[in-house]
Design an enzyme around this catalytic site. Structure first.
Site, mmCIF file in Angstrom:
data_model
loop_
_atom_site.group_PDB
_atom_site.id
_atom_site.type_symbol
_atom_site.label_atom_id
_atom_site.label_comp_id
_atom_site.label_asym_id
_atom_site.label_seq_id
_atom_site.Cartn_x
_atom_site.Cartn_y
_atom_site.Cartn_z
ATOM 1 C CG ASP A 1 26.529 4.772 30.971
ATOM 2 O OD1 ASP A 1 25.940 4.376 30.061
ATOM 3 O OD2 ASP A 1 26.199 5.668 31.974
ATOM 4 C CB ILE A 2 27.828 9.655 33.157
ATOM 5 C CG1 ILE A 2 28.370 10.615 34.050
ATOM 6 C CG2 ILE A 2 26.148 9.456 33.040
ATOM 7 C CD1 ILE A 2 27.995 12.012 33.489
ATOM 8 C CG ASN B 1 18.332 0.670 25.260
ATOM 9 O OD1 ASN B 1 17.651 -0.333 25.313
ATOM 10 N ND2 ASN B 1 19.133 1.384 26.197
ATOM 11 C CD GLU C 1 19.402 8.863 29.929
ATOM 12 O OE1 GLU C 1 20.285 9.611 30.044
ATOM 13 O OE2 GLU C 1 19.350 7.707 30.449
ATOM 14 C CB VAL C 2 21.394 9.593 24.457
ATOM 15 C CG1 VAL C 2 22.523 10.904 23.676
ATOM 16 C CG2 VAL C 2 21.862 9.946 25.848
ATOM 17 C CG HIS D 1 24.322 5.004 22.808
ATOM 18 N ND1 HIS D 1 23.143 5.882 22.376
ATOM 19 C CD2 HIS D 1 23.864 4.808 23.795
ATOM 20 C CE1 HIS D 1 22.062 5.831 23.304
ATOM 21 N NE2 HIS D 1 22.519 4.925 24.358
ATOM 22 C CG HIS E 1 24.535 0.749 26.794
ATOM 23 N ND1 HIS E 1 24.521 1.715 27.925
ATOM 24 C CD2 HIS E 1 23.620 1.291 25.870
ATOM 25 C CE1 HIS E 1 23.601 2.385 27.754
ATOM 26 N NE2 HIS E 1 23.026 2.221 26.637
HETATM 27 P P1 AMP Z 1 20.451 4.838 26.390
HETATM 28 O O1 AMP Z 1 19.269 4.469 27.471
HETATM 29 O O2 AMP Z 1 20.651 3.617 25.680
HETATM 30 O O3 AMP Z 1 20.155 5.976 25.580
HETATM 31 O O4 AMP Z 1 21.660 4.999 27.246
HETATM 32 C C1 AMP Z 1 22.289 6.452 27.286
HETATM 33 C C2 AMP Z 1 23.530 6.290 28.363
HETATM 34 O O5 AMP Z 1 24.078 7.468 28.203
HETATM 35 C C3 AMP Z 1 22.903 6.168 29.875
HETATM 36 O O6 AMP Z 1 23.388 4.666 30.161
HETATM 37 C C4 AMP Z 1 23.380 7.192 30.435
HETATM 38 O O7 AMP Z 1 23.978 7.080 31.823
HETATM 39 C C5 AMP Z 1 24.442 7.865 29.507
HETATM 40 N N1 AMP Z 1 24.977 9.147 29.607
HETATM 41 C C6 AMP Z 1 24.190 10.292 29.714
HETATM 42 N N2 AMP Z 1 25.019 11.365 29.858
HETATM 43 C C7 AMP Z 1 26.460 11.035 29.538
HETATM 44 C C8 AMP Z 1 27.706 11.655 29.600
HETATM 45 N N3 AMP Z 1 27.394 12.857 29.520
HETATM 46 N N4 AMP Z 1 28.786 10.779 29.599
HETATM 47 C C9 AMP Z 1 28.546 9.589 29.631
HETATM 48 N N5 AMP Z 1 27.455 8.718 29.517
HETATM 49 C C10 AMP Z 1 26.399 9.479 29.632
#
Ligand code: AMP
Length: 120
Positions: free
Chosen positions: A33-34, A91, A99-100, A104, A106
């Site tokens: 995770d970034i 999530n 967020e994405v 996925h 974690h």
């Molecule tokens: P969520 O809130 O469960 O959708 O988590 C999305 C996660 O993706 C967050 O913890 C971000 O830090 C992570 N994230 C977003 N962009 C990237 C990226 N380019 N590479 C790695 N992790 C990312």
């Protein structure tokens, strides 16, 4: 609303955005995770276009579901947290603050993780 094929994880899967590949097989890709929230914070994503666990659970094939979750446990073992313990977090949807919009999980570990939910 359908799957957004321009979400950041779709772009990572297409190789348009770099990531450090920690694990990859036919069904899943894992990368750090970034914005890590723990000393070990790794994301595992399925290769197919699924928005969330809801979508994945309803539409993915049995092979994709089995392959994905086998990959998650293999990644946890590879990261060295299988014995010490870890938290698996997914999530789904607006209340979760997803967020994405590509399913996925974690994997969080290598510290005491405390209670399940932060106090709002
Ligand atoms: P969520 O809130 O469960 O959708 O988590 C999305 C996660 O993706 C967050 O913890 C971000 O830090 C992570 N994230 C977003 N962009 C990237 C990226 N380019 N590479 C790695 N992790 C990312």
């Amino acid at each position: 609303m359908g799957y957004d094929s321009n979400n950041i994880f779709a772009r990572i899967l297409r190789g348009e955005i770099p990531c450090t590949k920690l694990y990859e097989d036919e069904f899943a890709l894992a990368f750090p995770d970034i914005r890590p929230q723990a000393p070990c914070h790794v994301l595992v994503i399925p290769k197919g276009p699924y928005m969330s666990i809801q979508d994945f659970g309803a539409a993915a094939s049995p092979a994709e579901i089995t392959g994905f979750f086998r990959a998650v446990s293999a990644v946890a073992a590879q990261l060295g947290v299988a014995e010490s313990g870890y938290r698996l977090l997914a999530n789904a949807g607006p209340d979760s603050h997803q967020e994405v919009p590509h399913f996925h999980v974690h994997i969080l570990g290598k510290r005491k993780l405390g209670t399940l939910l932060a106090v709002p």
